[in-house]
Scaffold this motif. Sequence first.
Motif, PDB file in Angstrom:
ATOM      1  N   ILE A  86      65.467  33.952 -83.121  1.00 29.25           N
ATOM      2  CA  ILE A  86      65.187  35.274 -83.671  1.00 29.25           C
ATOM      3  C   ILE A  86      63.853  35.776 -83.126  1.00 29.25           C
ATOM      4  O   ILE A  86      62.863  35.033 -83.060  1.00 29.25           O
ATOM      5  CB  ILE A  86      65.170  35.206 -85.208  1.00 29.25           C
ATOM      6  N   PHE A  87      63.823  37.046 -82.712  1.00 25.38           N
ATOM      7  CA  PHE A  87      62.574  37.682 -82.279  1.00 25.38           C
ATOM      8  C   PHE A  87      61.814  38.146 -83.523  1.00 25.38           C
ATOM      9  O   PHE A  87      62.393  38.796 -84.394  1.00 25.38           O
ATOM     10  CB  PHE A  87      62.858  38.902 -81.399  1.00 25.38           C
ATOM     11  N   CYS A  88      60.523  37.844 -83.590  1.00 32.43           N
ATOM     12  CA  CYS A  88      59.738  38.184 -84.776  1.00 32.43           C
ATOM     13  C   CYS A  88      58.490  38.963 -84.392  1.00 32.43           C
ATOM     14  O   CYS A  88      57.902  38.743 -83.334  1.00 32.43           O
ATOM     15  CB  CYS A  88      59.313  36.921 -85.513  1.00 32.43           C
ATOM     16  N   LEU A  89      58.089  39.853 -85.277  1.00 30.44           N
ATOM     17  CA  LEU A  89      56.846  40.625 -85.129  1.00 30.44           C
ATOM     18  C   LEU A  89      55.805  40.086 -86.101  1.00 30.44           C
ATOM     19  O   LEU A  89      56.080  39.976 -87.296  1.00 30.44           O
ATOM     20  CB  LEU A  89      57.092  42.097 -85.439  1.00 30.44           C
ATOM     21  N   LYS A 112      46.769  45.952 -80.881  1.00 30.49           N
ATOM     22  CA  LYS A 112      46.944  47.114 -80.013  1.00 30.49           C
ATOM     23  C   LYS A 112      48.338  47.130 -79.392  1.00 30.49           C
ATOM     24  O   LYS A 112      48.811  48.181 -78.937  1.00 30.49           O
ATOM     25  CB  LYS A 112      45.876  47.120 -78.925  1.00 30.49           C
ATOM     26  N   ASN A 113      48.967  45.973 -79.358  1.00 28.15           N
ATOM     27  CA  ASN A 113      50.322  45.824 -78.851  1.00 28.15           C
ATOM     28  C   ASN A 113      51.103  44.934 -79.803  1.00 28.15           C
ATOM     29  O   ASN A 113      50.510  44.126 -80.539  1.00 28.15           O
ATOM     30  CB  ASN A 113      50.312  45.196 -77.451  1.00 28.15           C
ATOM     31  N   PRO A 114      52.420  45.047 -79.838  1.00 24.22           N
ATOM     32  CA  PRO A 114      53.207  44.190 -80.725  1.00 24.22           C
ATOM     33  C   PRO A 114      52.955  42.712 -80.448  1.00 24.22           C
ATOM     34  O   PRO A 114      52.816  42.305 -79.293  1.00 24.22           O
ATOM     35  CB  PRO A 114      54.657  44.571 -80.393  1.00 24.22           C
ATOM     36  N   ILE A 115      52.874  41.925 -81.520  1.00 23.21           N
ATOM     37  CA  ILE A 115      52.718  40.474 -81.419  1.00 23.21           C
ATOM     38  C   ILE A 115      54.078  39.840 -81.678  1.00 23.21           C
ATOM     39  O   ILE A 115      54.644  39.976 -82.767  1.00 23.21           O
ATOM     40  CB  ILE A 115      51.696  39.957 -82.446  1.00 23.21           C
ATOM     41  N   TYR A 116      54.598  39.154 -80.673  1.00 19.98           N
ATOM     42  CA  TYR A 116      55.923  38.547 -80.796  1.00 19.98           C
ATOM     43  C   TYR A 116      55.818  37.024 -80.910  1.00 19.98           C
ATOM     44  O   TYR A 116      54.938  36.404 -80.325  1.00 19.98           O
ATOM     45  CB  TYR A 116      56.777  38.870 -79.565  1.00 19.98           C
ATOM     46  N   PHE A 117      56.727  36.469 -81.664  1.00 15.52           N
ATOM     47  CA  PHE A 117      56.946  35.026 -81.630  1.00 15.52           C
ATOM     48  C   PHE A 117      58.427  34.796 -81.912  1.00 15.52           C
ATOM     49  O   PHE A 117      59.160  35.729 -82.239  1.00 15.52           O
ATOM     50  CB  PHE A 117      56.050  34.290 -82.630  1.00 15.52           C
ATOM     51  N   SER A 118      58.880  33.571 -81.745  1.00 10.05           N
ATOM     52  CA  SER A 118      60.296  33.305 -81.949  1.00 10.05           C
ATOM     53  C   SER A 118      60.485  32.290 -83.062  1.00 10.05           C
ATOM     54  O   SER A 118      59.587  31.501 -83.369  1.00 10.05           O
ATOM     55  CB  SER A 118      60.932  32.856 -80.635  1.00 10.05           C
ATOM     56  N   ALA A 178      55.584  27.787 -93.204  1.00  9.73           N
ATOM     57  CA  ALA A 178      54.712  26.672 -93.581  1.00  9.73           C
ATOM     58  C   ALA A 178      53.326  27.001 -93.050  1.00  9.73           C
ATOM     59  O   ALA A 178      53.039  26.798 -91.873  1.00  9.73           O
ATOM     60  CB  ALA A 178      55.231  25.371 -93.009  1.00  9.73           C
ATOM     61  N   ARG A 179      52.463  27.542 -93.898  1.00  4.01           N
ATOM     62  CA  ARG A 179      51.153  27.998 -93.433  1.00  4.01           C
ATOM     63  C   ARG A 179      50.304  26.840 -92.898  1.00  4.01           C
ATOM     64  O   ARG A 179      49.536  27.025 -91.941  1.00  4.01           O
ATOM     65  CB  ARG A 179      50.403  28.692 -94.574  1.00  4.01           C
ATOM     66  N   ASP A 180      50.423  25.660 -93.505  1.00  6.81           N
ATOM     67  CA  ASP A 180      49.637  24.530 -93.016  1.00  6.81           C
ATOM     68  C   ASP A 180      50.088  24.117 -91.615  1.00  6.81           C
ATOM     69  O   ASP A 180      49.258  23.840 -90.748  1.00  6.81           O
ATOM     70  CB  ASP A 180      49.691  23.360 -94.000  1.00  6.81           C
ATOM     71  N   LEU A 181      51.396  24.112 -91.365  1.00  5.14           N
ATOM     72  CA  LEU A 181      51.873  23.773 -90.018  1.00  5.14           C
ATOM     73  C   LEU A 181      51.480  24.848 -89.020  1.00  5.14           C
ATOM     74  O   LEU A 181      51.130  24.553 -87.874  1.00  5.14           O
ATOM     75  CB  LEU A 181      53.390  23.582 -90.012  1.00  5.14           C
ATOM     76  N   GLN A 182      51.542  26.105 -89.446  1.00  7.30           N
ATOM     77  CA  GLN A 182      51.113  27.201 -88.573  1.00  7.30           C
ATOM     78  C   GLN A 182      49.679  26.994 -88.091  1.00  7.30           C
ATOM     79  O   GLN A 182      49.370  27.180 -86.910  1.00  7.30           O
ATOM     80  CB  GLN A 182      51.165  28.537 -89.330  1.00  7.30           C
ATOM     81  N   GLN A 183      48.824  26.640 -89.015  1.00  9.39           N
ATOM     82  CA  GLN A 183      47.407  26.510 -88.677  1.00  9.39           C
ATOM     83  C   GLN A 183      47.101  25.220 -87.912  1.00  9.39           C
ATOM     84  O   GLN A 183      46.291  25.211 -86.993  1.00  9.39           O
ATOM     85  CB  GLN A 183      46.579  26.586 -89.959  1.00  9.39           C
ATOM     86  N   GLU A 184      47.795  24.153 -88.254  1.00 13.75           N
ATOM     87  CA  GLU A 184      47.590  22.892 -87.546  1.00 13.75           C
ATOM     88  C   GLU A 184      47.997  22.986 -86.082  1.00 13.75           C
ATOM     89  O   GLU A 184      47.365  22.393 -85.203  1.00 13.75           O
ATOM     90  CB  GLU A 184      48.392  21.777 -88.227  1.00 13.75           C
ATOM     91  N   HIS A 185      49.084  23.724 -85.820  1.00 14.98           N
ATOM     92  CA  HIS A 185      49.628  23.781 -84.458  1.00 14.98           C
ATOM     93  C   HIS A 185      49.157  25.018 -83.689  1.00 14.98           C
ATOM     94  O   HIS A 185      49.633  25.277 -82.584  1.00 14.98           O
ATOM     95  CB  HIS A 185      51.156  23.728 -84.513  1.00 14.98           C
ATOM     96  N   ILE A 186      48.259  25.795 -84.284  1.00 17.56           N
ATOM     97  CA  ILE A 186      47.623  26.974 -83.670  1.00 17.56           C
ATOM     98  C   ILE A 186      48.607  28.125 -83.498  1.00 17.56           C
ATOM     99  O   ILE A 186      48.361  29.247 -83.929  1.00 17.56           O
ATOM    100  CB  ILE A 186      46.949  26.635 -82.326  1.00 17.56           C
ATOM    101  N   GLN A 187      49.760  27.876 -82.866  1.00 13.06           N
ATOM    102  CA  GLN A 187      50.791  28.922 -82.761  1.00 13.06           C
ATOM    103  C   GLN A 187      51.768  28.770 -83.937  1.00 13.06           C
ATOM    104  O   GLN A 187      51.696  27.807 -84.696  1.00 13.06           O
ATOM    105  CB  GLN A 187      51.493  28.871 -81.398  1.00 13.06           C
ATOM    106  N   TRP A 188      52.707  29.718 -84.082  1.00 17.99           N
ATOM    107  CA  TRP A 188      53.482  29.825 -85.322  1.00 17.99           C
ATOM    108  C   TRP A 188      54.883  29.219 -85.266  1.00 17.99           C
ATOM    109  O   TRP A 188      55.574  29.164 -86.278  1.00 17.99           O
ATOM    110  CB  TRP A 188      53.618  31.312 -85.719  1.00 17.99           C
ATOM    111  N   HIS A 189      55.311  28.764 -84.093  1.00 15.79           N
ATOM    112  CA  HIS A 189      56.732  28.437 -83.917  1.00 15.79           C
ATOM    113  C   HIS A 189      57.218  27.333 -84.863  1.00 15.79           C
ATOM    114  O   HIS A 189      58.224  27.503 -85.551  1.00 15.79           O
ATOM    115  CB  HIS A 189      56.994  28.036 -82.459  1.00 15.79           C
TER     116      HIS A 189
END
Length: 297
Positions: A86-89, A112-118, A178-189
């Motif tokens: 899934i494409f996410c903003l 300033k531009n859309p931030i995408y992650f998957s 999972a906010r803790d995993l997001q922060q531990e791994h720097i990116q959000w995937h």
Amino acid sequence: MYLLTYIYKDKEYIGFLDEERKGIIPASRIFLELNIDEPKDMLSLIDIFDNVGSEKIKKALHSCKSEITLNMVKISAPIPYPRRNIFCLGKNYLDHVHEVKNLKNVNADVPKNPIYFSKVAYPAIGHEDFIDSHFPIVKDLDYEVELAVVIGKKCKNVSKEEAESVIFGYTICNDISARDLQQEHIQWHKGKSVDTFTPLGPYIAHKTNISFPPCLEIKSYVNGELRQNSNTNQLIFDIPTIISDLSSCITLYPGDIILTGTPAGVGAGFNPPNYLKQGDVVRCYIENIGELSNAVK
């Protein structure tokens, strides 16, 4: 038109809601009326929808009566197994940008531009399915109500003016994080892609049900308490911009899902943070689409 995937007598089907949105007209009945081979799942239906024509399908719907009531079925995610991630903003509501500024590796700058992650959703879970907390691996479990855009045709280099023409419809997603995993791994995937972290549904509202660009109330509740309360007209990057920008270098395919971001009110935005616990029930609401409810186990 509202479309759904459902389980009836231990078998999965696709169908349409009747005008009262209380009963189901099986897709098999509609396509028999049209003398067309029945699509096997929602992705197959989206593939052929434009070729058949929405007016023909609407006409067939009006000539058929519902055969099953909603209380007789289990509603699945409308697209249980998306073809691709899934494409996410990220950070696409201004108030949400400000509320998560204290999260590690997240700044408060307005993009300033859309931030995408998957986000992996294989499978997505449906209305009233359980969200697995994955405790103790995940300790900071959060919710995010989002308007999901479902693409209706293969497309690339779509202009903003053409954006509506490539949309199939809209549904609700709870972008569990999972906010803790997001922060531990720097990116959000990883923190977004944990199993059961993509509740989706309960229905797809065909684009003919929704004015464009959508201007819809969007809300979430935890155990009945209102947490998020906004409108999709508050998107920093609106849907025409997202589709035009994303398709400028990435081909989009029928059934692709784009999550458009979440407004303020997530658990990470409270001081102290107010994360989900086992037993909590999250209810997501978007005007003209419906409600998506899931409990945490």
